[in-house]
Scaffold this motif. Structure first.
Motif, mmCIF file in Angstrom:
data_model
loop_
_atom_site.group_PDB
_atom_site.id
_atom_site.type_symbol
_atom_site.label_atom_id
_atom_site.label_comp_id
_atom_site.label_asym_id
_atom_site.label_seq_id
_atom_site.Cartn_x
_atom_site.Cartn_y
_atom_site.Cartn_z
ATOM 1 N N MET A 113 0.825 -1.168 -0.124
ATOM 2 C CA MET A 113 -0.013 0.079 -0.011
ATOM 3 C C MET A 113 0.960 1.213 0.082
ATOM 4 O O MET A 113 1.836 1.170 0.458
ATOM 5 C CB MET A 113 -0.960 0.022 1.548
ATOM 6 N N LEU A 114 0.474 2.490 -0.534
ATOM 7 C CA LEU A 114 0.928 3.544 -0.521
ATOM 8 C C LEU A 114 -0.034 4.581 -0.021
ATOM 9 O O LEU A 114 -1.003 4.681 -0.474
ATOM 10 C CB LEU A 114 1.235 4.096 -1.812
ATOM 11 N N ILE A 115 0.455 5.221 1.103
ATOM 12 C CA ILE A 115 -0.496 6.052 1.975
ATOM 13 C C ILE A 115 0.297 7.358 1.900
ATOM 14 O O ILE A 115 1.339 7.511 2.564
ATOM 15 C CB ILE A 115 -0.810 5.651 3.221
ATOM 16 N N SER A 124 2.758 7.904 -7.865
ATOM 17 C CA SER A 124 3.667 6.935 -7.483
ATOM 18 C C SER A 124 3.635 5.806 -8.626
ATOM 19 O O SER A 124 2.716 5.068 -8.907
ATOM 20 C CB SER A 124 3.525 6.247 -6.190
ATOM 21 N N PRO A 125 4.721 6.049 -9.686
ATOM 22 C CA PRO A 125 4.483 5.225 -10.903
ATOM 23 C C PRO A 125 4.760 3.634 -10.458
ATOM 24 O O PRO A 125 4.488 2.955 -11.405
ATOM 25 C CB PRO A 125 5.493 5.752 -11.961
ATOM 26 N N MET A 126 5.428 3.439 -9.268
ATOM 27 C CA MET A 126 6.051 2.080 -8.924
ATOM 28 C C MET A 126 4.791 1.364 -8.157
ATOM 29 O O MET A 126 5.159 0.248 -7.803
ATOM 30 C CB MET A 126 7.191 2.172 -8.254
ATOM 31 N N ARG A 127 3.645 1.711 -8.355
ATOM 32 C CA ARG A 127 2.648 1.149 -7.283
ATOM 33 C C ARG A 127 1.708 0.284 -8.399
ATOM 34 O O ARG A 127 1.607 0.478 -9.331
ATOM 35 C CB ARG A 127 1.814 1.990 -6.740
ATOM 36 N N ARG A 128 1.259 -1.115 -7.764
ATOM 37 C CA ARG A 128 0.390 -1.687 -8.524
ATOM 38 C C ARG A 128 -1.113 -1.360 -8.428
ATOM 39 O O ARG A 128 -1.504 -0.951 -7.195
ATOM 40 C CB ARG A 128 0.446 -3.174 -7.934
ATOM 41 N N ARG A 129 -1.738 -1.043 -9.547
ATOM 42 C CA ARG A 129 -2.881 -0.304 -9.491
ATOM 43 C C ARG A 129 -3.916 -1.677 -9.593
ATOM 44 O O ARG A 129 -3.793 -2.558 -10.308
ATOM 45 C CB ARG A 129 -3.337 0.372 -10.786
ATOM 46 N N SER A 130 -5.140 -1.399 -8.710
ATOM 47 C CA SER A 130 -6.054 -2.366 -8.666
ATOM 48 C C SER A 130 -6.982 -2.202 -9.779
ATOM 49 O O SER A 130 -7.206 -1.048 -10.430
ATOM 50 C CB SER A 130 -6.646 -2.439 -7.236
#
Length: 132
Positions: A113-115, A124-130
């Motif tokens: 998670m990114l908070i 944040s381009p390195m996060r996995r999108r749901s």
């Protein structure tokens, strides 16, 4: 993760404990086991000046298999406070160092998670999108 220092943030009420420390403390109070990540650069800066050159040479030699993380962590929470140039969207800037060990490359193996506590939209381009 922390962004670059912003002098205006200090003038308009910045300061105090970083949000990741406060967040970690609240999770501990709720009974969770928490480990706060220390970046390779922060570890290097904590060394005495005379040991930093040696620290740079060994900074990226500690590569480890993903099982070292998946066997240790159930969830990774990235807490961000990005205070940049007062743009509508502030982008998380991952350290662009050799091998980028601070990048969240594990997002497909460990729930992540990114908070953001920036008060603005953070990108944040390195996060996995749901897909939901």
């Amino acid at each position: 993760m922390k962004g670059a220092p912003n002098p205006a943030a200090a003038i308009f009420g910045g300061g105090g404990a970083p949000p990741w420390e406060t967040f970690a403390e609240e999770l501990r109070k709720a009974g969770h086991e928490v480990e706060v990540f220390q970046s390779a650069i922060d570890k290097l800066l904590a060394l005495p000046v005379e040991e930093r050159a040696k620290g740079i040479m060994g900074m990226y030699s500690g590569k480890a298999p993903i099982s070292g993380l998946t066997s240790k962590y159930d969830l990774i929470i990235n807490v961000a406070q990005v205070v940049g140039g007062m743009q509508p969207v502030e982008r998380v800037s991952w350290p662009a160092s050799k091998g980028t060990p601070d990048l969240p490359w594990y997002v497909h193996e460990i729930p992540t998670m990114l908070i953001s506590f920036s008060g603005r939209r953070s990108c944040s381009p390195m996060r996995r999108r749901s897909s939901a």
